[in-house]
Design a protein around this motif. Structure first.
Motif, mmCIF file in Angstrom:
data_model
loop_
_atom_site.group_PDB
_atom_site.id
_atom_site.type_symbol
_atom_site.label_atom_id
_atom_site.label_comp_id
_atom_site.label_asym_id
_atom_site.label_seq_id
_atom_site.Cartn_x
_atom_site.Cartn_y
_atom_site.Cartn_z
ATOM 1 N N ARG A 230 0.821 -1.206 0.000
ATOM 2 C CA ARG A 230 0.000 0.000 0.000
ATOM 3 C C ARG A 230 0.857 1.259 0.000
ATOM 4 N NH1 ARG A 230 -4.802 -1.170 4.476
ATOM 5 N NH2 ARG A 230 -5.696 -3.016 3.447
ATOM 6 N N HIS A 231 2.028 1.179 0.590
ATOM 7 C CA HIS A 231 2.911 2.347 0.678
ATOM 8 C C HIS A 231 3.946 2.365 -0.443
ATOM 9 C CE1 HIS A 231 1.331 3.064 4.777
ATOM 10 N NE2 HIS A 231 1.339 1.746 4.875
ATOM 11 N N ALA A 232 4.348 1.195 -0.927
ATOM 12 C CA ALA A 232 5.317 1.095 -2.029
ATOM 13 C C ALA A 232 4.896 -0.077 -2.905
ATOM 14 C CB ALA A 232 6.742 0.891 -1.505
ATOM 15 N N PRO A 233 4.352 0.184 -4.101
ATOM 16 C CA PRO A 233 3.878 -0.937 -4.932
ATOM 17 C C PRO A 233 4.985 -1.915 -5.322
ATOM 18 C CG PRO A 233 3.035 1.185 -5.731
ATOM 19 C CD PRO A 233 4.066 1.502 -4.706
ATOM 20 N N GLN A 234 6.260 -1.505 -5.203
ATOM 21 C CA GLN A 234 7.336 -2.425 -5.560
ATOM 22 C C GLN A 234 7.393 -3.631 -4.629
ATOM 23 O OE1 GLN A 234 7.566 0.773 -4.930
ATOM 24 N NE2 GLN A 234 8.989 1.868 -6.278
ATOM 25 N N PHE A 235 6.863 -3.481 -3.408
ATOM 26 C CA PHE A 235 6.948 -4.554 -2.424
ATOM 27 C C PHE A 235 5.666 -5.374 -2.422
ATOM 28 C CE2 PHE A 235 9.984 -1.423 -0.777
ATOM 29 C CZ PHE A 235 11.104 -2.230 -0.669
ATOM 30 N N THR A 236 5.267 -5.860 -3.576
ATOM 31 C CA THR A 236 4.166 -6.812 -3.655
ATOM 32 C C THR A 236 4.773 -8.198 -3.496
ATOM 33 O OG1 THR A 236 2.949 -5.316 -5.130
ATOM 34 C CG2 THR A 236 2.239 -7.625 -5.044
ATOM 35 N N LEU A 237 4.810 -8.668 -2.269
ATOM 36 C CA LEU A 237 5.517 -9.900 -1.930
ATOM 37 C C LEU A 237 4.599 -11.099 -2.060
ATOM 38 C CD1 LEU A 237 7.316 -8.620 1.302
ATOM 39 C CD2 LEU A 237 8.215 -8.632 -1.025
ATOM 40 N N SER A 238 5.223 -12.243 -2.306
ATOM 41 C CA SER A 238 4.477 -13.491 -2.329
ATOM 42 C C SER A 238 4.335 -14.036 -0.904
ATOM 43 C CB SER A 238 5.191 -14.516 -3.212
ATOM 44 O OG SER A 238 6.482 -14.826 -2.683
ATOM 45 N N GLU A 239 3.474 -15.048 -0.751
ATOM 46 C CA GLU A 239 3.289 -15.630 0.575
ATOM 47 C C GLU A 239 4.564 -16.305 1.062
ATOM 48 O OE1 GLU A 239 -0.023 -18.224 0.583
ATOM 49 O OE2 GLU A 239 -1.510 -16.640 0.219
ATOM 50 N N THR A 240 5.342 -16.893 0.144
ATOM 51 C CA THR A 240 6.607 -17.525 0.549
ATOM 52 C C THR A 240 7.585 -16.497 1.079
ATOM 53 O OG1 THR A 240 6.247 -19.224 -1.139
ATOM 54 C CG2 THR A 240 8.477 -19.022 -0.239
ATOM 55 N N ASP A 241 7.690 -15.347 0.396
ATOM 56 C CA ASP A 241 8.589 -14.288 0.865
ATOM 57 C C ASP A 241 8.156 -13.754 2.221
ATOM 58 O OD1 ASP A 241 10.044 -14.570 -1.456
ATOM 59 O OD2 ASP A 241 8.990 -12.955 -2.507
ATOM 60 N N VAL A 242 6.832 -13.616 2.421
ATOM 61 C CA VAL A 242 6.340 -13.097 3.700
ATOM 62 C C VAL A 242 6.688 -14.059 4.827
ATOM 63 C CG1 VAL A 242 4.260 -12.511 4.996
ATOM 64 C CG2 VAL A 242 4.541 -11.686 2.655
ATOM 65 N N ARG A 243 6.486 -15.373 4.594
ATOM 66 C CA ARG A 243 6.804 -16.347 5.645
ATOM 67 C C ARG A 243 8.297 -16.357 5.969
ATOM 68 N NH1 ARG A 243 2.977 -19.636 2.882
ATOM 69 N NH2 ARG A 243 4.688 -20.611 1.721
ATOM 70 N N GLN A 244 9.159 -16.143 4.962
ATOM 71 C CA GLN A 244 10.591 -16.146 5.218
ATOM 72 C C GLN A 244 11.053 -14.883 5.950
ATOM 73 O OE1 GLN A 244 12.444 -16.706 1.407
ATOM 74 N NE2 GLN A 244 11.887 -18.882 1.270
ATOM 75 N N LEU A 245 10.374 -13.757 5.747
ATOM 76 C CA LEU A 245 10.796 -12.493 6.352
ATOM 77 C C LEU A 245 10.118 -12.199 7.683
ATOM 78 C CD1 LEU A 245 10.787 -10.236 3.147
ATOM 79 C CD2 LEU A 245 12.770 -11.237 4.294
ATOM 80 N N VAL A 246 9.141 -12.996 8.074
ATOM 81 C CA VAL A 246 8.427 -12.749 9.336
ATOM 82 C C VAL A 246 9.365 -12.771 10.537
ATOM 83 C CG1 VAL A 246 6.835 -13.888 10.936
ATOM 84 C CG2 VAL A 246 6.089 -13.323 8.646
ATOM 85 N N PRO A 247 10.320 -13.731 10.679
ATOM 86 C CA PRO A 247 11.204 -13.684 11.867
ATOM 87 C C PRO A 247 12.025 -12.404 11.961
ATOM 88 C CG PRO A 247 11.320 -15.835 10.809
ATOM 89 C CD PRO A 247 10.552 -14.953 9.879
ATOM 90 N N GLY A 248 12.484 -11.855 10.824
ATOM 91 C CA GLY A 248 13.257 -10.621 10.867
ATOM 92 C C GLY A 248 12.435 -9.443 11.371
ATOM 93 N N VAL A 249 11.192 -9.283 10.869
ATOM 94 C CA VAL A 249 10.335 -8.191 11.343
ATOM 95 C C VAL A 249 9.945 -8.415 12.803
ATOM 96 C CG1 VAL A 249 8.175 -6.972 10.927
ATOM 97 C CG2 VAL A 249 9.518 -7.791 9.000
#
Length: 354
Positions: A230-249
């Motif tokens: 919503r803030h940056a259209p470039q970051f339209t992530l897939s569900e796999t990317d979201v699951r991999q980046l959740v521990p970092g956030v």
């Protein structure tokens, strides 16, 4: 009026062997006899150097030794400005073509020498030792010329010639080669300060993880990553990317980082074009991880050791001030009282003895 034809160019094209290509460049190679510089294709076709850096490198390579090749000196010779020349020199220094070496003169003065190497990758290969110089082989002995054969007399049967005994051969010791004048160096004489592009890169740092990935942290991290588009259209992530980046956030949120601050750090100052958004998020989450907040006990300055101060007291007899934990008499009054008491005891003892 017809267009004039360049007869010299036409004649040069006619001398090129083979059919001419239908597209692309056509080379007319005329050998140089003077004022030329040999440039390797590793520099002329370098995939990571800009054309400005390649041109500056060719200009430096063509200059004789001792000529100033600083930013201002090159700006006076070239049409490029000082900023472009400085950027080109940094590129050449990053790939090992240009080095700045500090050297100390016999007088003790420290100077900076600018060294340009036309083939930096060759410096990384070990040097070959110098070939030993062998003495010249002794000249062979002159063999005596064979005597002319006598005139043959025709006979019925030729007489067999007597074989002469072989001469004894004296064997000479093989020549011992002298030791080489200069020993081979133990390693390369010049090693670039910046590793070449082909050097192995260190493994990337792992993605940070929280001490305990609770369901609340997982949901908050997933919502933050899914809301980035919503803030940056470039970051339209897939569900796999979201699951991999959740521990970092989640590690950021566990360290009391506000979601709007995390979103601003992840989505500002983006490269153009952004080809791998998930890799960029992983790099920023790892490299920009804030430290945990200190506790309340860490923010309190350490207490200083207390010094016990003996209070002042007033003497009951002479009203003199003196230090003592309890009220009473000063030292002089105590000594006077002790002396008076001692005299009274002596007088009582004398009366008792009489």
């Amino acid at each position: 009026m017809d267009t004039q034809q360049n007869t010299a160019l036409t004649r040069a094209l006619a001398e090129i062997p083979g059919p001419l290509p239908a597209r692309g460049v056509i080379h007319i190679a005329i050998p140089h006899t003077d004022r030329f510089t040999v440039v390797g294709n590793h520099l002329a076709q370098h995939p990571d150097l800009s054309c400005t850096a390649v041109g500056i490198a060719v200009r430096i390579q063509s200059l004789p030794q001792g000529i100033e090749v600083g930013i201002k000196a090159l700006a006076a010779r070239c049409r490029e400005g000082e900023k472009r020349i400085a950027a080109a020199l940094r590129e050449l220094e990053a790939f090992g073509y240009l080095q700045r070496v500090r050297d100390r003169l016999p007088s003790g003065r420290v100077i900076t020498r600018t060294v340009f190497c036309n083939q930096p990758t060759a410096l990384l290969r070990p040097r070959r030792p110098a070939a030993p110089q062998h003495p010249a082989a002794p000249a062979p002995r002159p063999t005596p010329a064979p005597a002319p054969a006598p005139a043959q007399v025709p006979t019925s049967a030729p007489a067999p010639a007597l074989a002469s005994p072989p001469e004894p051969q004296v064997s000479e010791p093989p020549p011992v080669p002298p030791p080489p004048l200069f020993a081979a160096p133990p390693g390369p004489l010049f090693v670039p300060l910046v590793p070449p592009p082909t050097a192995p890169k260190p493994p990337p740092a792992p993605l940070p993880e929280p001490d305990e990935l609770t369901p609340e942290l997982g949901r908050a991290a997933t919502a933050l990553l899914s809301d980035l588009r919503r803030h940056a259209p470039q970051f339209t992530l897939s569900e796999t990317d979201v699951r991999q980046l959740v521990p970092g956030v989640a590690a950021w949120l566990e360290r009391a980082a506000r979601p709007d601050a995390v979103r601003r750090i992840l989505t500002t100052d983006l490269p153009h074009p952004l080809r791998h958004p998930a890799k960029l998020l992983k790099h920023r989450l790892t490299a920009l991880l804030p430290p945990p907040l200190p506790g309340s006990h860490d923010l309190v300055s350490p207490a200083r050791p207390r010094i016990t101060v003996t209070p002042f007291q007033t003497c009951d007899d002479c009203d003199r001030a003196f230090r003592s934990p309890t009220p009473g008499h000063c030292r002089d009054c105590r000594e006077h009282r002790d002396h008076h008491t001692h005299r009274e005891h002596r007088s009582e003892d004398a009366r008792a003895a009489a």
